[in-house]
Design an enzyme around this catalytic site. Structure first.
Site, mmCIF file in Angstrom:
data_model
loop_
_atom_site.group_PDB
_atom_site.id
_atom_site.type_symbol
_atom_site.label_atom_id
_atom_site.label_comp_id
_atom_site.label_asym_id
_atom_site.label_seq_id
_atom_site.Cartn_x
_atom_site.Cartn_y
_atom_site.Cartn_z
ATOM 1 N N LYS A 22 -1.277 -22.729 52.074
ATOM 2 C CA LYS A 22 -0.526 -22.974 50.826
ATOM 3 C C LYS A 22 -0.293 -21.656 50.087
ATOM 4 O O LYS A 22 0.803 -21.386 49.606
ATOM 5 C CB LYS A 22 -1.313 -23.940 49.934
ATOM 6 N N ASN A 23 -1.349 -20.840 50.011
ATOM 7 C CA ASN A 23 -1.230 -19.632 49.179
ATOM 8 C C ASN A 23 -0.448 -18.495 49.836
ATOM 9 O O ASN A 23 -0.209 -17.467 49.212
ATOM 10 C CB ASN A 23 -2.617 -19.178 48.706
ATOM 11 N N CYS A 121 -4.735 -22.740 32.666
ATOM 12 C CA CYS A 121 -4.831 -24.031 33.318
ATOM 13 C C CYS A 121 -6.292 -24.420 33.301
ATOM 14 O O CYS A 121 -7.123 -23.712 32.736
ATOM 15 C CB CYS A 121 -4.229 -24.004 34.714
ATOM 16 N N ARG A 126 -5.960 -17.482 32.961
ATOM 17 C CA ARG A 126 -4.916 -17.030 33.883
ATOM 18 C C ARG A 126 -3.883 -16.142 33.197
ATOM 19 O O ARG A 126 -2.693 -16.487 33.080
ATOM 20 C CB ARG A 126 -4.290 -18.228 34.596
ATOM 21 N N ASP A 317 -11.900 -20.136 45.799
ATOM 22 C CA ASP A 317 -11.353 -21.450 46.173
ATOM 23 C C ASP A 317 -12.324 -22.256 47.042
ATOM 24 O O ASP A 317 -12.050 -23.414 47.374
ATOM 25 C CB ASP A 317 -10.015 -21.282 46.914
ATOM 26 N N ARG A 410 -2.279 -31.257 45.872
ATOM 27 C CA ARG A 410 -1.603 -29.973 45.651
ATOM 28 C C ARG A 410 -1.892 -29.004 46.798
ATOM 29 O O ARG A 410 -1.094 -28.107 47.055
ATOM 30 C CB ARG A 410 -2.058 -29.349 44.331
HETATM 31 N N1 EPU Z 1 -5.650 -11.942 35.884
HETATM 32 C C1 EPU Z 1 -5.484 -11.193 34.738
HETATM 33 N N2 EPU Z 1 -4.234 -10.680 34.486
HETATM 34 C C2 EPU Z 1 -3.188 -10.897 35.346
HETATM 35 C C3 EPU Z 1 -3.382 -11.665 36.502
HETATM 36 C C4 EPU Z 1 -4.635 -12.185 36.758
HETATM 37 O O1 EPU Z 1 -6.413 -10.988 33.955
HETATM 38 O O2 EPU Z 1 -2.074 -10.408 35.040
HETATM 39 C C5 EPU Z 1 -6.982 -12.559 36.144
HETATM 40 C C6 EPU Z 1 -6.897 -14.086 36.186
HETATM 41 O O3 EPU Z 1 -6.956 -14.652 34.882
HETATM 42 C C7 EPU Z 1 -8.086 -14.449 37.048
HETATM 43 C C8 EPU Z 1 -8.171 -13.264 38.024
HETATM 44 O O4 EPU Z 1 -7.422 -12.200 37.428
HETATM 45 O O5 EPU Z 1 -9.225 -14.489 36.257
HETATM 46 C C9 EPU Z 1 -7.636 -13.542 39.412
HETATM 47 O O6 EPU Z 1 -6.313 -14.022 39.333
HETATM 48 P P1 EPU Z 1 -5.251 -13.816 40.498
HETATM 49 O O7 EPU Z 1 -4.017 -13.232 39.904
HETATM 50 O O8 EPU Z 1 -5.903 -13.063 41.609
HETATM 51 O O9 EPU Z 1 -4.997 -15.296 40.970
HETATM 52 P P2 EPU Z 1 -3.614 -16.062 41.146
HETATM 53 O O10 EPU Z 1 -2.634 -15.204 41.839
HETATM 54 O O11 EPU Z 1 -3.230 -16.678 39.861
HETATM 55 C C10 EPU Z 1 -4.222 -16.996 43.519
HETATM 56 C C11 EPU Z 1 -4.288 -18.340 44.180
HETATM 57 C C12 EPU Z 1 -5.478 -19.115 43.625
HETATM 58 C C13 EPU Z 1 -6.736 -18.309 43.928
HETATM 59 C C14 EPU Z 1 -6.619 -16.907 43.308
HETATM 60 C C15 EPU Z 1 -7.791 -15.998 43.632
HETATM 61 C C16 EPU Z 1 -1.996 -18.822 44.735
HETATM 62 C C17 EPU Z 1 -0.775 -19.659 44.511
HETATM 63 N N3 EPU Z 1 -3.044 -19.062 43.943
HETATM 64 O O12 EPU Z 1 -4.064 -17.233 42.124
HETATM 65 O O13 EPU Z 1 -5.528 -20.351 44.326
HETATM 66 O O14 EPU Z 1 -7.852 -18.952 43.384
HETATM 67 O O15 EPU Z 1 -5.412 -16.259 43.798
HETATM 68 O O16 EPU Z 1 -7.958 -15.894 44.998
HETATM 69 O O17 EPU Z 1 -2.017 -17.993 45.623
HETATM 70 C C18 EPU Z 1 -6.206 -22.563 44.690
HETATM 71 O O18 EPU Z 1 -5.600 -22.519 45.772
HETATM 72 O O19 EPU Z 1 -7.007 -23.498 44.394
HETATM 73 C C19 EPU Z 1 -6.018 -21.478 43.726
HETATM 74 C C20 EPU Z 1 -6.341 -21.568 42.445
#
Ligand code: EPU
Length: 429
Positions: A22-23, A121, A126, A317, A410
């Site tokens: 998915k990711n 969320c 996030r 995850d 999801r």
């Molecule tokens: N963060 C910041 N600033 C930013 C972006 C992120 O502070 O501009 C923080 C976030 O708040 C969080 C941390 O950095 O505390 C990690 O966030 P990241 O950006 O790495 O996560 P994401 O891209 O929002 C993806 C996956 C998540 C998975 C995370 C970490 C997708 C669609 N989602 O989220 O998947 O947990 O990386 O590996 O790829 C799931 O599948 O259940 C899921 C939540």
């Protein structure tokens, strides 16, 4: 609101066909808007996050044909030539978190993007500051606009830059890779995320004609190109789905063969889970990505102390599912959640079912052996918490009702059906 009923006590034993990640699929589907040419993606999981994204892009004028492929994963033909898109992302589209990934491609394609500010969320705040500061470094300017996030390049092309991200972010790395691929000149991204799903996105972008190389453990170099082409790409297997089934089956005293995935694709989790006593053994297989047998090596589960972290660290995850497995360990375990502030919401429900868990602080839980678990009514707060609560329902005595269970769809295709096929007493109610 959908609910799932589980009667605990049966061993989960059988085979599960694992879908594409998915990711990986979410950013790769979005990356396909970087060209007007048609791309074909195979092994795309037909989970609700993906179908929501497909309907949003279709609603905005993209032409996406879904081709069935044995039911579980699908192929998508994506043509975004007629995407009616001046960078303005509809209110409805803004509501899905992945919409933030449209920022980079929209700026590269249209020089402008406007979307409703994505909020937090259930699992955390996030933030998007790293996405935004990165886009600014590439030359975009923020237009102050109360509820909206609006950025423009003022009619110019994005311009390559050296960007060091303050912390590792999967989404910000993906966004900047996509934007920089069509920027003028060279971009160096430092402190990048290197999850297998990011490498899959890079593979896709490079096939499209992007020039991305890895220059150090957490450094990517991107030489901007004028245009990208449509290509065919097969999504890598979903490691989180595979490891969830592996832990779930072993927690019930059963075992499972994961089809269309191998050890090679299980990074960011399986080494630690192996230390807990679960073996992941590659089997000879006719499936392209292989097959893995997951079983308890010595019949017992070992306690572990673990922290979640960016890849190659232990994946957040998998943390809720691991916390359930540790209830059965012969000793005390400790789990620290470093990625999301609010990913322990399932703990309240585990305690309600008889689990002995203490909070050391807001980030760390101490889990004691709690083999006396009783079914209960519990609430699914997010995707992985739902998977963990279904898992505990399968080992608890009696009936568990998981309410607000739709989040599980999801990220897991036919989760209930797959578990039922392996002997679980589980149904939608
Ligand atoms: N963060 C910041 N600033 C930013 C972006 C992120 O502070 O501009 C923080 C976030 O708040 C969080 C941390 O950095 O505390 C990690 O966030 P990241 O950006 O790495 O996560 P994401 O891209 O929002 C993806 C996956 C998540 C998975 C995370 C970490 C997708 C669609 N989602 O989220 O998947 O947990 O990386 O590996 O790829 C799931 O599948 O259940 C899921 C939540």
């Amino acid at each position: 609101m959908s609910s799932i009923k589980i009667i605990g006590g049966n061993k989960i034993k059988g085979e599960v066909l694992i879908s594409g990640a998915k990711n990986s699929s979410m950013p790769i589907i979005i990356a396909s808007i970087l060209t007007n040419e048609q791309s074909i993606l195979s092994n795309v999981p037909y989970v609700s996050d993906v179908t929501t994204l497909i309907s949003l892009l279709t609603g905005a004028g993209s032409h996406i044909t879904v081709i069935g492929e044995g039911g579980i994963s699908k192929s998508l033909k994506i043509q975004t030539k007629n995407l009616n898109f001046d960078g303005e992302i509809s209110l409805e589209a803004s509501k899905i978190r992945a919409s933030i990934l449209l920022v980079g491609p929209a700026l590269a394609r249209n020089g402008h993007v406007k979307l409703l500010k994505p909020g937090g969320c259930n699992i955390g705040e996030r933030k998007i500051d790293i996405h935004i500061s990165g886009m600014k470094a590439l030359g975009a300017e923020i237009i102050e606009n109360n509820n909206y996030l609006e950025l423009t390049t003022n009619g110019k092309k994005l311009k390559g830059a050296v960007i060091e991200m303050p912390s590792v972010s999967v989404g910000a790395t993906e966004n900047l890779l996509m934007a920089a691929s069509l920027a003028e000149g060279e971009t160096i991204l430092k402190n990048v995320a290197i999850e297998p799903e990011i490498m899959d996105l890079i593979d896709f972008l490079n096939k499209m004609g992007a020039k991305i190389t890895q220059e150090g453990e957490r450094i990517f170099k991107i030489i901007g190109v004028d245009s990208l082409s449509g290509v065919s790409h097969e999504i890598i297997p979903d490691r989180i789905e595979g490891l969830t089934y592996g832990m779930l089956a072993c927690a019930t005293g059963g075992e499972v063969v994961l089809k269309n995935i191998s050890r090679k694709y299980l990074g960011g989790g399986f080494e630690e889970i192996e230390k807990c006593g679960i073996a992941f053994e590659d089997l000879p297989s006719d499936y392209k990505f292989g097959s893995v047998r997951c079983y308890l090596k010595t019949g017992k589960i070992n306690p572990i102390s673990i922290e979640t972290g960016a890849f190659p660290g232990f994946a957040t995850d998998l943390q809720p599912q691991l916390s359930v497995l540790m209830l059965l360990a012969g000793g005390t375990s400790k789990i620290t959640e470093n990625i999301f502030e609010n990913r322990f919401q399932h703990i309240t429900y585990l305690e309600k079912m008889g689990a002995n868990i203490a909070f050391e602080d807001s980030k760390t839980i101490v889990i004691h052996n709690s083999s006396e678990l009783n079914g209960s009514v519990v609430e699914g707060t997010d995707l992985r918490a739902c998977a963990a609560l279904i898992m505990v329902g399968l080992i608890a005595k009696g009936e568990t009702i998981l309410r607000n269970a739709e989040s599980v769809d999801r990220g897991y295709y036919h989760f209930v059906k797959n578990i039922a096929n392996c002997g679980g007493k589980i149904s939608r109610v």
